[in-house]
Design a protein around this motif. Structure first.
Motif, short mmCIF file in Angstrom:
data_model
loop_
_atom_site.label_atom_id
_atom_site.label_comp_id
_atom_site.label_asym_id
_atom_site.label_seq_id
_atom_site.Cartn_x
_atom_site.Cartn_y
_atom_site.Cartn_z
N PRO A 169 6.31 -25.66 16.88
CA PRO A 169 5.39 -24.51 16.80
C PRO A 169 5.96 -23.25 17.43
CG PRO A 169 4.21 -26.49 17.43
CD PRO A 169 5.67 -26.86 17.45
N GLY A 170 5.96 -22.17 16.67
CA GLY A 170 6.42 -20.89 17.17
C GLY A 170 7.92 -20.77 17.35
N MET A 171 8.67 -21.75 16.85
CA MET A 171 10.11 -21.73 17.03
C MET A 171 10.82 -21.65 15.69
SD MET A 171 10.30 -22.08 20.34
CE MET A 171 11.92 -22.68 20.78
N GLY A 172 12.06 -21.22 15.74
CA GLY A 172 12.86 -21.22 14.52
C GLY A 172 13.35 -22.61 14.18
N LEU A 173 13.83 -22.76 12.97
CA LEU A 173 14.38 -24.05 12.52
C LEU A 173 15.60 -24.43 13.34
CD1 LEU A 173 14.18 -23.30 8.72
CD2 LEU A 173 12.82 -25.02 9.90
N LYS A 174 15.64 -25.69 13.76
CA LYS A 174 16.80 -26.21 14.50
C LYS A 174 17.48 -27.27 13.64
CE LYS A 174 15.94 -23.90 18.31
NZ LYS A 174 16.83 -22.79 18.74
N LEU A 175 18.79 -27.15 13.49
CA LEU A 175 19.55 -28.06 12.64
C LEU A 175 19.77 -29.39 13.35
CD1 LEU A 175 21.11 -28.44 9.97
CD2 LEU A 175 23.12 -27.55 11.17
N ILE A 176 19.41 -30.49 12.69
CA ILE A 176 19.58 -31.82 13.27
C ILE A 176 20.89 -32.42 12.81
CG2 ILE A 176 18.55 -34.11 13.51
CD1 ILE A 176 15.87 -32.87 12.69
N TYR A 177 21.04 -32.56 11.51
CA TYR A 177 22.25 -33.07 10.88
C TYR A 177 22.44 -32.35 9.56
CZ TYR A 177 23.37 -37.25 13.69
OH TYR A 177 23.77 -38.12 14.68
N TYR A 178 23.68 -32.36 9.09
CA TYR A 178 23.93 -31.85 7.77
C TYR A 178 25.03 -32.67 7.09
CZ TYR A 178 28.05 -29.31 9.56
OH TYR A 178 29.26 -28.97 10.13
N SER A 179 25.15 -32.48 5.78
CA SER A 179 26.13 -33.24 5.01
C SER A 179 26.73 -32.32 3.95
CB SER A 179 25.45 -34.43 4.33
OG SER A 179 26.31 -35.03 3.37
N VAL A 180 28.05 -32.38 3.83
CA VAL A 180 28.72 -31.53 2.83
C VAL A 180 29.04 -32.30 1.56
CG1 VAL A 180 29.62 -29.98 4.59
CG2 VAL A 180 31.01 -31.91 3.80
N GLY A 181 28.67 -33.57 1.52
CA GLY A 181 28.88 -34.37 0.33
C GLY A 181 28.62 -35.83 0.63
N ALA A 182 28.57 -36.64 -0.42
CA ALA A 182 28.32 -38.06 -0.25
C ALA A 182 29.36 -38.67 0.67
CB ALA A 182 28.31 -38.75 -1.60
N GLY A 183 28.89 -39.44 1.64
CA GLY A 183 29.77 -40.11 2.58
C GLY A 183 30.19 -39.29 3.78
N ILE A 184 29.73 -38.02 3.84
CA ILE A 184 30.15 -37.14 4.94
C ILE A 184 28.90 -36.56 5.62
CG2 ILE A 184 31.46 -35.09 5.59
CD1 ILE A 184 32.93 -35.38 2.89
N THR A 185 28.79 -36.79 6.93
CA THR A 185 27.70 -36.21 7.69
C THR A 185 28.23 -35.64 8.99
OG1 THR A 185 27.15 -38.30 8.81
CG2 THR A 185 26.02 -37.84 6.73
N ASP A 186 27.52 -34.64 9.51
CA ASP A 186 27.92 -34.00 10.77
C ASP A 186 26.70 -33.67 11.60
OD1 ASP A 186 30.54 -32.70 9.02
OD2 ASP A 186 30.86 -33.53 11.03
N LYS A 187 26.88 -33.68 12.92
CA LYS A 187 25.78 -33.33 13.82
C LYS A 187 25.54 -31.83 13.79
CE LYS A 187 26.67 -37.15 17.02
NZ LYS A 187 27.05 -37.52 18.40
N GLY A 188 24.26 -31.50 13.95
CA GLY A 188 23.88 -30.11 14.10
C GLY A 188 23.61 -29.81 15.56
N GLU A 189 22.63 -28.97 15.77
CA GLU A 189 22.31 -28.48 17.11
C GLU A 189 21.55 -29.51 17.96
OE1 GLU A 189 20.13 -24.89 16.73
OE2 GLU A 189 19.98 -24.51 18.87
N VAL A 190 20.67 -30.30 17.31
CA VAL A 190 19.79 -31.21 18.05
C VAL A 190 19.81 -32.62 17.45
CG1 VAL A 190 18.27 -29.45 19.03
CG2 VAL A 190 17.83 -30.30 16.71
N PRO A 191 20.95 -33.33 17.46
CA PRO A 191 21.04 -34.61 16.77
C PRO A 191 20.52 -35.82 17.54
CG PRO A 191 23.13 -34.07 17.76
CD PRO A 191 22.22 -32.91 18.06
N ASN A 192 20.32 -35.69 18.85
CA ASN A 192 19.98 -36.86 19.65
C ASN A 192 18.65 -37.48 19.23
OD1 ASN A 192 22.32 -36.45 21.05
ND2 ASN A 192 21.34 -35.50 22.82
N GLY A 193 18.69 -38.80 19.03
CA GLY A 193 17.49 -39.52 18.64
C GLY A 193 17.34 -39.69 17.14
#
Lengths: 113, 112
Positions: free
Chosen positions: A39-63
Motif C-alpha cells: 500500500p502506497g509504495m511503488g512496485l518492487k521487483l522480486i524475480y525476473y527471467s530473460v528466457g526459459a531456463g533463466i531466472t535472476d533475483k530482483g530487489e526483494v527475492p527473500n522468501g
C-alpha cells in the motif's frame, strides 16, 4: 490475445503455508517479471527471467522462488508464508527485441494471517 | 509528486480541467521513462513513454515532459474525464540492464 493472466485473483494463507502464484502470457515475450506492490509504495521487483531456463533475483527475492520451464509460464512460489508477504503481486512481460514497456497482469491479492 | 508511505498524494480536479502529475526520478542513466495508469483492482496500464533524448512527447489527450537537468517528469492530461480517475505512477528504465524503477504514484480524483 489474453495478454498476461494471473491466478488466483485473491488468496488468504495461514502463516507457514505454501502456495504458487501462476502467471502465463500468450505474447511470446522472452522477459517476464514478478513484482509486489505494498500500500502506497511503488512496485518492487522480486524475480525476473530473460528466457526459459533463466531466472535472476530482483530487489526483494527473500522468501520466494521462481522457475521458467516454458516461455509462457513464470510461476512464483512462496514456501513458508509470513505476514510480511501480504501484498498484491503483479506479473509482467515484455518483448526482448524492442524497447517496449512491460505488459502487466491484473494481480494476485495475497493475505497472510 | 511521488511519495513513500501509506498515503498517496491526491490530486483532485474538476471534469474538463487539465491535470498535471509530477514525478522526480533519481537515476541519471535511465534511458526511458514511462507513465502508467492503475485503476483499482487492476494492473498498471501503459499510457505514454519518452526517451531520454527527448523533452516532450504528445499522445491522445496526454503529454509527457522530461527535464533531465532537475530529473523531473510530468504527465499532463487535457480535458480530464471521470474515467481518468486512477493512480498514476512513473517508471524509469535502463533497458540495456533490464532495470525498472517505479514511483509510488499520485491518485487522481476527477469530480463530475
Amino acid at each position: 490475445n489474453a495478454g498476461v493472466t494471473q491466478t488466483p485473483k485473491f488468496r488468504i494463507l495461514k502463516i507457514g503455508q505454501s502456495m504458487t502464484l501462476q502467471c502465463t502470457q500468450d505474447m511470446n515475450h522472452n522477459y517476464m517479471y514478478w513484482y509486489r506492490q505494498d500500500p502506497g509504495m511503488g512496485l518492487k521487483l522480486i524475480y525476473y527471467s530473460v528466457g526459459a531456463g533463466i531466472t535472476d533475483k530482483g530487489e526483494v527475492p527473500n522468501g520466494y522462488n521462481v522457475s521458467r520451464s516454458t516461455t509462457e509460464d513464470f510461476p512464483l512460489r512462496l514456501e513458508l508464508a509470513a505476514p510480511s508477504q501480504t501484498s498484491v503481486y503483479f506479473c509482467a512481460s515484455r518483448d526482448r527485441d524492442s524497447n517496449q514497456p512491460q505488459h502487466f497482469g491484473d494481480g494476485t491479492r495475497l493475505s497472510i494471517l | 509528486g511521488e511519495s513513500v508511505g501509506l498515503h498517496l498524494p491526491t490530486l483532485s480536479v474538476q471534469e474538463g480541467d487539465n491535470s498535471i502529475i509530477n514525478c522526480a526520478y533519481s537515476n541519471s542513466a535511465s534511458d526511458y521513462f514511462i507513465w502508467y495508469k492503475q485503476e483499482s483492482g487492476k494492473g498498471p496500464q501503459f499510457i505514454i513513454d519518452i526517451r531520454s533524448n527527448m523533452d516532450k512527447r504528445q499522445g491522445q489527450r496526454v503529454t509527457v515532459l522530461l527535464n533531465k537537468t532537475v530529473k523531473h517528469l510530468s504527465l499532463q492530461i487535457a480535458a480530464t474525464q471521470p474515467g481518468d480517475s486512477a493512480v498514476y505512477f512513473c517508471a524509469e528504465i535502463e533497458y540495456n540492464f533490464n532495470k525498472f524503477y517505479f514511483g509510488s504514484g499520485t491518485k487522481l480524483n476527477v469530480k463530475p
